[in-house]
Design an enzyme around this catalytic site. Structure first.
Site, PDB file in Angstrom:
ATOM      1  N   ASP A   1       0.845  -1.051  -0.132  1.00  0.00           N
ATOM      2  CA  ASP A   1      -0.049  -0.023  -0.046  1.00  0.00           C
ATOM      3  C   ASP A   1       0.663   1.295  -0.107  1.00  0.00           C
ATOM      4  O   ASP A   1       1.988   1.161   0.459  1.00  0.00           O
ATOM      5  CB  ASP A   1      -0.894  -0.072   1.228  1.00  0.00           C
ATOM      6  CG  ASP A   1      -2.219   0.851   1.284  1.00  0.00           C
ATOM      7  OD1 ASP A   1      -2.234   1.416  -0.143  1.00  0.00           O
ATOM      8  OD2 ASP A   1      -2.898   1.242   1.846  1.00  0.00           O
TER       9      ASP A   1
ATOM     10  N   ASN B   1     -11.034  -2.480  -5.440  1.00  0.00           N
ATOM     11  CA  ASN B   1     -10.279  -1.344  -6.289  1.00  0.00           C
ATOM     12  C   ASN B   1     -10.980  -1.227  -7.522  1.00  0.00           C
ATOM     13  O   ASN B   1     -10.546  -0.208  -8.159  1.00  0.00           O
ATOM     14  CB  ASN B   1      -8.746  -1.987  -6.209  1.00  0.00           C
ATOM     15  CG  ASN B   1      -7.944  -1.773  -5.260  1.00  0.00           C
ATOM     16  OD1 ASN B   1      -6.991  -2.760  -5.068  1.00  0.00           O
ATOM     17  ND2 ASN B   1      -8.211  -0.907  -4.157  1.00  0.00           N
TER      18      ASN B   1
HETATM   19  C1  IPE Z   1      -5.649  -2.849  -0.344  1.00  0.00           C
HETATM   20  O1  IPE Z   1      -5.170  -1.489  -0.576  1.00  0.00           O
HETATM   21  C2  IPE Z   1      -5.446  -3.460  -1.507  1.00  0.00           C
HETATM   22  C3  IPE Z   1      -4.255  -3.802  -2.147  1.00  0.00           C
HETATM   23  C4  IPE Z   1      -2.869  -3.409  -1.730  1.00  0.00           C
HETATM   24  C5  IPE Z   1      -4.114  -4.206  -3.427  1.00  0.00           C
HETATM   25  P1  IPE Z   1      -6.123  -0.363  -0.569  1.00  0.00           P
HETATM   26  O2  IPE Z   1      -5.445   1.003  -0.678  1.00  0.00           O
HETATM   27  O3  IPE Z   1      -7.063  -0.301  -1.470  1.00  0.00           O
HETATM   28  O4  IPE Z   1      -6.846  -0.491   0.961  1.00  0.00           O
HETATM   29  P2  IPE Z   1      -7.924   0.472   1.694  1.00  0.00           P
HETATM   30  O5  IPE Z   1      -9.241   0.797   0.709  1.00  0.00           O
HETATM   31  O6  IPE Z   1      -7.061   1.781   1.953  1.00  0.00           O
HETATM   32  O7  IPE Z   1      -8.144  -0.234   3.054  1.00  0.00           O
HETATM   33  C1  IPE Z   2      -1.594   0.274  -3.260  1.00  0.00           C
HETATM   34  O1  IPE Z   2      -1.442   1.693  -3.488  1.00  0.00           O
HETATM   35  C2  IPE Z   2      -1.761  -0.237  -4.727  1.00  0.00           C
HETATM   36  C3  IPE Z   2      -3.457  -0.705  -5.027  1.00  0.00           C
HETATM   37  C4  IPE Z   2      -4.181  -0.601  -4.106  1.00  0.00           C
HETATM   38  C5  IPE Z   2      -3.561  -1.196  -6.376  1.00  0.00           C
HETATM   39  P1  IPE Z   2      -2.455   2.481  -3.561  1.00  0.00           P
HETATM   40  O2  IPE Z   2      -3.067   3.090  -4.742  1.00  0.00           O
HETATM   41  O3  IPE Z   2      -3.708   1.965  -2.570  1.00  0.00           O
HETATM   42  O4  IPE Z   2      -1.862   3.944  -2.547  1.00  0.00           O
HETATM   43  P2  IPE Z   2      -2.495   5.003  -1.668  1.00  0.00           P
HETATM   44  O5  IPE Z   2      -3.186   4.136  -0.605  1.00  0.00           O
HETATM   45  O6  IPE Z   2      -3.423   5.797  -2.523  1.00  0.00           O
HETATM   46  O7  IPE Z   2      -1.371   5.808  -1.403  1.00  0.00           O
HETATM   47 MG    MG Z   3      -3.982   2.120  -0.457  1.00  0.00          MG
END
Ligand code: IPE
Ligand code: IPE
Ligand code: MG
Length: 249
Positions: free
Chosen positions: A21, A69
């Site tokens: 993340d 996502n």
């Molecule tokens: C969790 O990350 C899913 C992945 C790392 C693929 P998100 O960034 O989507 O999680 P939330 O929604 O903040 O909990």
């Molecule tokens: C994790 O990084 C990747 C996916 C969930 C696909 P994020 O895209 O969630 O990054 P933040 O949480 O917005 O920083």
């Molecule tokens: Mg995230």
């Protein structure tokens, strides 16, 4: 380095799962588009897969895309799918060279056709590899996985005309996408978020949890080593007392 106690085979987690993340925030901090964070994040994937293989971790599971996502802006979803396809195509040889088997968990049939094809091909082509298993969680939802398993069990029971549906943990475990494989010993989540986000809820019943503020694109082998060091210091009791655990060591 191999002489460090936390890197000895018997002390290493057999299975490490990572919620990768912080890609978006990494990019935003640099005034870059979010997709640049995902691009950099995929470089981290490569480095961490390689480091895990070197260290001797047998199973690595990476949460790459959740069911939730899909609700992100279409341009971001599309870019993530392209990145995934590119990763699979460009890293296949590396997986083969390092004897790494690729697996996927999630609702794979919701992925775009071309990504599914590339994924299936890579899974097939690496199936003989046995030094490490790399599992990508794609279009993954743990609640969805549990429901799929329940529905599969019901369908199987109906097909066999069995009046009752009784299951134990082992048989249920085998109906999940993870198909009865070893559960994670250690979960790492980057970016300073303290949540599970619908990831491996059943499988992580006894997983050690490790959270770091590092954003995924900044996560390096040293950060993985810190997590392993911390894991080594944890006492896994599985409901028993400290004395019982020490007596079996
Ligand atoms: C969790 O990350 C899913 C992945 C790392 C693929 P998100 O960034 O989507 O999680 P939330 O929604 O903040 O909990
Ligand atoms: C994790 O990084 C990747 C996916 C969930 C696909 P994020 O895209 O969630 O990054 P933040 O949480 O917005 O920083
Ligand atoms: Mg995230």
């Amino acid at each position: 380095m191999d002489s460090l106690p936390y890197l000895q085979d018997s002390h290493l987690p057999r299975h490490v799962a990572i919620i990768m993340d912080g890609n978006g925030r990494w990019a935003q901090e640099k005034n870059l588009p979010r997709i640049e964070g995902h691009r950099q994040g995929s470089e981290t994937v490569e480095a961490i897969v390689e480091a895990s293989r070197e260290i001797g971790i047998a199973h690595l599971t990476l949460y790459a895309f959740s069911q939730e996502n899909w609700h992100r802006p279409q341009v971001e979803v599309r870019a993530l799918m392209q990145l995934l396809k590119h990763f699979l195509l460009s890293k296949k040889q590396k997986l083969l060279d390092n004897d790494i088997r690729l697996l996927a968990i999630g609702q794979i049939d919701s992925l775009p056709q071309d990504v599914q094809q590339t994924l299936t091909r890579t899974i097939k082509d690496t199936r003989h590899c046995s030094s490490m298993t790399l599992t990508l969680a794609l279009s993954y939802s743990s609640r969805g996985e549990i429901l799929d398993a329940v529905n599969l069990a019901i369908r199987q029971a109906m097909a066999k005309n069995e009046p009752s549906l009784l299951m134990d943990e082992k048989s249920f475990d085998q109906l999940l996408y993870t198909d009865g494989r070893v559960p994670p010993d250690l979960l790492i989540r980057t970016s300073g978020e303290y949540r599970i986000s619908n990831f491996l809820l059943w499988q992580m019943a006894y997983t050690e949890l490790y959270f770091t503020d590092k954003l995924w694109p900044d996560f390096k082998k040293e950060d993985l080593l810190l997590a392993l060091q911390e894991y080594y210091q944890r006492e896994r009791r599985f409901g028993r007392t400290r004395e019982q655990v020490l007596a079996t060591c």
